[in-house]
Design a protein around this motif. Structure first.
Motif, mmCIF file in Angstrom:
data_model
loop_
_atom_site.group_PDB
_atom_site.id
_atom_site.type_symbol
_atom_site.label_atom_id
_atom_site.label_comp_id
_atom_site.label_asym_id
_atom_site.label_seq_id
_atom_site.Cartn_x
_atom_site.Cartn_y
_atom_site.Cartn_z
ATOM 1 N N SER A 1 4.209 -1.594 9.088
ATOM 2 C CA SER A 1 3.814 -0.397 9.844
ATOM 3 C C SER A 1 4.350 -0.404 11.264
ATOM 4 O O SER A 1 3.648 -0.045 12.213
ATOM 5 N N GLY A 2 5.559 -0.845 11.450
ATOM 6 C CA GLY A 2 6.188 -0.823 12.770
ATOM 7 C C GLY A 2 5.807 -1.972 13.682
ATOM 8 O O GLY A 2 6.296 -2.048 14.803
ATOM 9 N N LYS A 3 4.952 -2.878 13.263
ATOM 10 C CA LYS A 3 4.563 -4.029 14.079
ATOM 11 C C LYS A 3 5.030 -5.302 13.396
ATOM 12 O O LYS A 3 4.903 -5.457 12.185
ATOM 13 N N CYS A 4 5.556 -6.225 14.200
ATOM 14 C CA CYS A 4 6.061 -7.485 13.660
ATOM 15 C C CYS A 4 5.155 -8.632 14.073
ATOM 16 O O CYS A 4 4.623 -8.657 15.184
ATOM 17 N N SER B 1 0.864 -1.194 0.000
ATOM 18 C CA SER B 1 0.000 0.000 0.000
ATOM 19 C C SER B 1 0.889 1.228 0.000
ATOM 20 O O SER B 1 1.649 1.436 -0.907
ATOM 21 N N SER B 2 0.839 2.012 1.069
ATOM 22 C CA SER B 2 1.678 3.215 1.121
ATOM 23 C C SER B 2 2.797 3.099 2.148
ATOM 24 O O SER B 2 3.545 4.039 2.355
ATOM 25 N N SER B 3 2.913 1.947 2.805
ATOM 26 C CA SER B 3 3.943 1.792 3.829
ATOM 27 C C SER B 3 4.958 0.722 3.411
ATOM 28 O O SER B 3 4.688 -0.107 2.555
ATOM 29 N N PHE B 4 6.101 0.772 4.050
ATOM 30 C CA PHE B 4 7.137 -0.216 3.786
ATOM 31 C C PHE B 4 6.978 -1.393 4.734
ATOM 32 O O PHE B 4 6.559 -1.238 5.877
ATOM 33 N N ALA B 5 7.330 -2.555 4.251
ATOM 34 C CA ALA B 5 7.276 -3.769 5.066
ATOM 35 C C ALA B 5 8.554 -4.562 4.803
ATOM 36 O O ALA B 5 9.237 -4.366 3.794
ATOM 37 N N HIS B 6 8.876 -5.429 5.720
ATOM 38 C CA HIS B 6 10.029 -6.308 5.543
ATOM 39 C C HIS B 6 9.740 -7.642 6.189
ATOM 40 O O HIS B 6 8.890 -7.750 7.075
#
Length: 173
Positions: free
Chosen positions: A48-51, A34-39
């Motif tokens: 979004s900062g949550k794993c 979407s508009s955020s980065f993920a890894h």
């Protein structure tokens, strides 16, 4: 001969550290969702900062995890054999510890090569097509560097073994 073993032991220790870090961290692949980065890594994915834990039992993740763990274990066994080869280089006539350490490092190299090949193949062919904006990240790169380090550790220990064998065959002067 001892300089080859020392160089091999250095490569092996660095390679084993890289294997453990690569296996444990969550940056094998980065992508835009979407508009955020993920890894994601082998064990978790983060958005979004949550794993979150990877609870799906997908075969290529399981195979990659297993081969990375086997690689770290065989590299550790090679390190133990390599340290013992310093203590008693020619304690046994039929079993040479530097040869055993070299073989263990080559086995470790084979395992990490299998893990990286499986992950690369599946990621490029399936996941890479699903995510438009993606790239491999630093945990993945550490896995490839660990492959090189364990390979050179095996080369160094095989050179030490060959030097020892050449001296043993030539006899005392």
């Amino acid at each position: 001969m001892y300089s080859f073993m020392g160089g091999g032991l250095f490569c092996a220790v660095v390679g084993n550290i890289l294997l453990v870090v690569s296996t444990a961290t969550d940056y094998w692949m980065q992508y835009r969702l979407s508009s955020s980065f993920a890894h994601q890594g082998l064990w978790r994915y983060c958005m979004s900062g949550k794993c979150y834990m990877q609870t799906d039992s997908i075969a290529y993740w399981n195979a990659t995890r297993a081969f990375m763990i086997l690689s770290a274990m065989s590299c550790f066994a090679g390190i133990i054999a390599g340290i013992l080869s310093f203590a008693h280089f020619s304690a046994f006539e039929r079993f040479n510890r530097s040869f055993a350490a070299g073989i263990m490092f080559f086995v470790s190299t084979l395992f990490v090569l299998l893990a990286m090949a499986i992950y690369t193949g599946v990621t490029v062919n399936f996941l890479g097509k699903r995510f438009g904006d993606w790239r491999f990240s630093w945990s993945y790169i550490l896995g490839w560097v660990a492959l090189l380090m364990t390979f050179f550790a095996g080369i160094f220990y095989m050179c030490a073994y060959r030097m020892h064998e050449c001296r043993r065959v030539a006899g005392p002067r």
